[in-house]
Motif scaffolding. Structure first.
Motif, PDB file in Angstrom:
ATOM      1  N   VAL A  19      88.331  73.734  42.095  1.00 32.64           N
ATOM      2  CA  VAL A  19      89.758  73.981  41.916  1.00 32.64           C
ATOM      3  C   VAL A  19      90.183  73.407  40.579  1.00 32.64           C
ATOM      4  N   HIS A  20      90.807  74.239  39.789  1.00 33.46           N
ATOM      5  CA  HIS A  20      91.283  73.793  38.476  1.00 33.46           C
ATOM      6  C   HIS A  20      92.468  72.858  38.650  1.00 33.46           C
ATOM      7  N   LEU A  21      92.397  71.687  38.027  1.00 36.07           N
ATOM      8  CA  LEU A  21      93.476  70.707  38.142  1.00 36.07           C
ATOM      9  C   LEU A  21      94.398  70.731  36.935  1.00 36.07           C
ATOM     10  N   ILE A  22      93.820  70.626  35.757  1.00 31.18           N
ATOM     11  CA  ILE A  22      94.650  70.483  34.571  1.00 31.18           C
ATOM     12  C   ILE A  22      93.824  70.791  33.334  1.00 31.18           C
ATOM     13  N   LEU A  23      94.472  71.334  32.329  1.00 33.80           N
ATOM     14  CA  LEU A  23      93.842  71.647  31.051  1.00 33.80           C
ATOM     15  C   LEU A  23      94.611  70.940  29.956  1.00 33.80           C
ATOM     16  N   ILE A  24      93.902  70.329  29.044  1.00 32.11           N
ATOM     17  CA  ILE A  24      94.538  69.698  27.889  1.00 32.11           C
ATOM     18  C   ILE A  24      93.883  70.258  26.635  1.00 32.11           C
ATOM     19  N   ARG A  25      94.695  70.689  25.704  1.00 28.58           N
ATOM     20  CA  ARG A  25      94.184  71.300  24.480  1.00 28.58           C
ATOM     21  C   ARG A  25      93.847  70.223  23.456  1.00 28.58           C
ATOM     22  N   SER A  26      93.076  70.592  22.479  1.00 26.63           N
ATOM     23  CA  SER A  26      92.585  69.612  21.512  1.00 26.63           C
ATOM     24  C   SER A  26      93.701  69.005  20.675  1.00 26.63           C
ATOM     25  N   ASN A  27      94.850  69.694  20.590  1.00 27.86           N
ATOM     26  CA  ASN A  27      95.963  69.145  19.814  1.00 27.86           C
ATOM     27  C   ASN A  27      96.978  68.384  20.687  1.00 27.86           C
ATOM     28  N   GLU A  28      96.625  68.195  21.953  1.00 20.96           N
ATOM     29  CA  GLU A  28      97.476  67.432  22.857  1.00 20.96           C
ATOM     30  C   GLU A  28      96.846  66.076  23.138  1.00 20.96           C
ATOM     31  N   ARG A  29      97.660  65.111  23.431  1.00 14.89           N
ATOM     32  CA  ARG A  29      97.146  63.760  23.679  1.00 14.89           C
ATOM     33  C   ARG A  29      97.316  63.352  25.129  1.00 14.89           C
ATOM     34  N   ASN A  42      89.477  72.921  24.232  1.00 16.38           N
ATOM     35  CA  ASN A  42      90.238  72.272  25.291  1.00 16.38           C
ATOM     36  C   ASN A  42      89.294  71.575  26.259  1.00 16.38           C
ATOM     37  N   LEU A  43      89.862  70.727  27.083  1.00 17.90           N
ATOM     38  CA  LEU A  43      89.101  70.020  28.105  1.00 17.90           C
ATOM     39  C   LEU A  43      89.827  70.202  29.433  1.00 17.90           C
ATOM     40  N   GLN A  44      89.059  70.437  30.470  1.00 18.76           N
ATOM     41  CA  GLN A  44      89.647  70.733  31.773  1.00 18.76           C
ATOM     42  C   GLN A  44      89.060  69.804  32.826  1.00 18.76           C
ATOM     43  N   TRP A  45      89.840  69.546  33.839  1.00 14.94           N
ATOM     44  CA  TRP A  45      89.373  68.781  34.990  1.00 14.94           C
ATOM     45  C   TRP A  45      89.432  69.664  36.226  1.00 14.94           C
ATOM     46  N   TYR A  46      88.388  69.525  37.043  1.00 14.68           N
ATOM     47  CA  TYR A  46      88.272  70.292  38.274  1.00 14.68           C
ATOM     48  C   TYR A  46      87.961  69.359  39.429  1.00 14.68           C
ATOM     49  N   ARG A  47      88.332  69.800  40.619  1.00 17.00           N
ATOM     50  CA  ARG A  47      87.999  69.097  41.849  1.00 17.00           C
ATOM     51  C   ARG A  47      87.140  69.999  42.725  1.00 17.00           C
ATOM     52  N   GLN A  48      86.164  69.387  43.387  1.00 13.42           N
ATOM     53  CA  GLN A  48      85.310  70.131  44.302  1.00 13.42           C
ATOM     54  C   GLN A  48      85.226  69.358  45.611  1.00 13.42           C
ATOM     55  N   ASN A  49      85.604  70.020  46.675  1.00 11.79           N
ATOM     56  CA  ASN A  49      85.530  69.424  48.002  1.00 11.79           C
ATOM     57  C   ASN A  49      84.262  69.879  48.691  1.00 11.79           C
ATOM     58  N   SER A  50      83.453  68.913  49.119  1.00 14.24           N
ATOM     59  CA  SER A  50      82.304  69.174  49.989  1.00 14.24           C
ATOM     60  C   SER A  50      81.442  70.342  49.534  1.00 14.24           C
ATOM     61  N   GLY A  51      81.111  70.388  48.240  1.00 12.98           N
ATOM     62  CA  GLY A  51      80.204  71.408  47.755  1.00 12.98           C
ATOM     63  C   GLY A  51      80.727  72.819  47.832  1.00 12.98           C
ATOM     64  N   ARG A  52      82.032  72.965  47.869  1.00 14.89           N
ATOM     65  CA  ARG A  52      82.622  74.300  47.897  1.00 14.89           C
ATOM     66  C   ARG A  52      83.027  74.721  46.490  1.00 14.89           C
ATOM     67  N   VAL A 107      86.280  83.310  36.999  1.00 14.36           N
ATOM     68  CA  VAL A 107      86.973  84.123  36.005  1.00 14.36           C
ATOM     69  C   VAL A 107      88.014  83.236  35.342  1.00 14.36           C
ATOM     70  N   THR A 108      88.460  83.642  34.171  1.00 12.77           N
ATOM     71  CA  THR A 108      89.481  82.852  33.499  1.00 12.77           C
ATOM     72  C   THR A 108      90.822  83.081  34.177  1.00 12.77           C
ATOM     73  N   GLY A 109      91.609  82.000  34.233  1.00 11.51           N
ATOM     74  CA  GLY A 109      92.934  82.086  34.815  1.00 11.51           C
ATOM     75  C   GLY A 109      93.990  82.282  33.745  1.00 11.51           C
ATOM     76  N   ARG A 110      95.243  82.413  34.174  1.00 12.04           N
ATOM     77  CA  ARG A 110      96.327  82.712  33.247  1.00 12.04           C
ATOM     78  C   ARG A 110      96.632  81.551  32.313  1.00 12.04           C
ATOM     79  N   VAL A 111      96.481  80.331  32.806  1.00 14.69           N
ATOM     80  CA  VAL A 111      96.865  79.180  31.980  1.00 14.69           C
ATOM     81  C   VAL A 111      95.647  78.532  31.340  1.00 14.69           C
ATOM     82  N   GLY A 112      94.562  79.268  31.237  1.00 18.34           N
ATOM     83  CA  GLY A 112      93.390  78.776  30.521  1.00 18.34           C
ATOM     84  C   GLY A 112      92.339  78.182  31.406  1.00 18.34           C
TER      85      GLY A 112
END
Lengths: 113, 112
Positions: free
Chosen positions: B44-54, B31-41, A95-100
């Motif tokens: 987890v959302h790590l960070i989001l950067i929008r298209s107007n951010e560098r 936007n572009l996002q990075w995620y981490r996955q441990n052992s096929g589980r 699902v989408t989260g609060r911060v995108g």
């Protein structure tokens, strides 16, 4: 962020049978997403589930094979029907989260024998 | 087809070193996002950067985005053994509820 409880965490199933995966969210959400992750691969979106309407399936996925229910704003199920070994994958809801960003369930590791 | 393509596909480093992972994509994004996955589980959302951010920081994570080159990088500084996982970039096109398209992922191993 929302917390998702996904069940079962893993299962081993006979080919030709069906498995229903459940996701319960601790808050109301408009959309829920179902993904498949084949062994050693990335995630592929199966469908988007909206409450009160039919799910929207991505190319290559059909409702007969992956029926989805979305009876309310906190719950959804994905059924993998008439399973074959090729369906062995990890299935995840999100699902989408609060911060995108998106929040994911812990995944269901399915093995079809 | 997948939008994001990460490189390298696998990375092995010593604890304490920095890990840099790259992602390229093909079309315009919201936007572009990075995620981490441990052992096929679950992911987890790590960070989001929008298209107007560098550039964006979050703890030991630093993400950059170059929309002219359609690429992003994730830097993990002072890596720890617990950072061992698969890392995925994912792109979103429109709106807050748009679907994500994931890259193939990078397997990071941090040796103690």
């Amino acid at each position: 962020s929302a917390v998702i409880s996904q069940k079962p965490s893993r299962d081993i199933c006979q080919r030709g049978t069906s498995l229903t995966i459940q996701c319960q969210v601790d808050s109301q959400v408009t959309m829920m997403f179902w993904y498949r992750q084949q062994p050693g691969q990335s995630l592929t979106l199966i469908a988007t589930a909206n409450q009160g309407s039919e799910a929207t399936y991505e190319s290559g996925f059909v409702i007969d094979k992956f029926p989805i229910s979305r009876p309310n704003l906190t719950f959804s199920t994905l059924t993998v029907s008439n399973m074959s070994p090729e369906d062995s994958s990890i299935y995840l809801c999100s699902v989408t989260g609060r911060v995108g960003g998106y929040t994911f369930g812990s995944g269901t590791r399915l093995t079809v024998v | 087809s997948q939008q994001g393509e990460e490189d390298p596909q696998a990375l092995s480093i010593q604890e304490g070193e920095n890990a840099t992972m790259n992602c390229s994509y093909k079309t315009s994004i919201n936007n572009l996002q990075w995620y981490r996955q441990n052992s096929g589980r679950g992911l987890v959302h790590l960070i989001l950067i929008r298209s107007n951010e560098r550039e964006k920081h979050s703890g030991r994570l630093r993400v950059t985005l170059d929309t002219s080159k359609k690429s992003s990088s994730l830097l993990i500084t002072a890596s720890r053994a617990a950072d061992t996982a698969s890392y995925f970039c994912a792109t979103a096109f429109t709106g807050a509820n748009s679907k994500l398209t994931f890259g193939k992922g990078i397997t990071l191993s941090v040796r103690p």
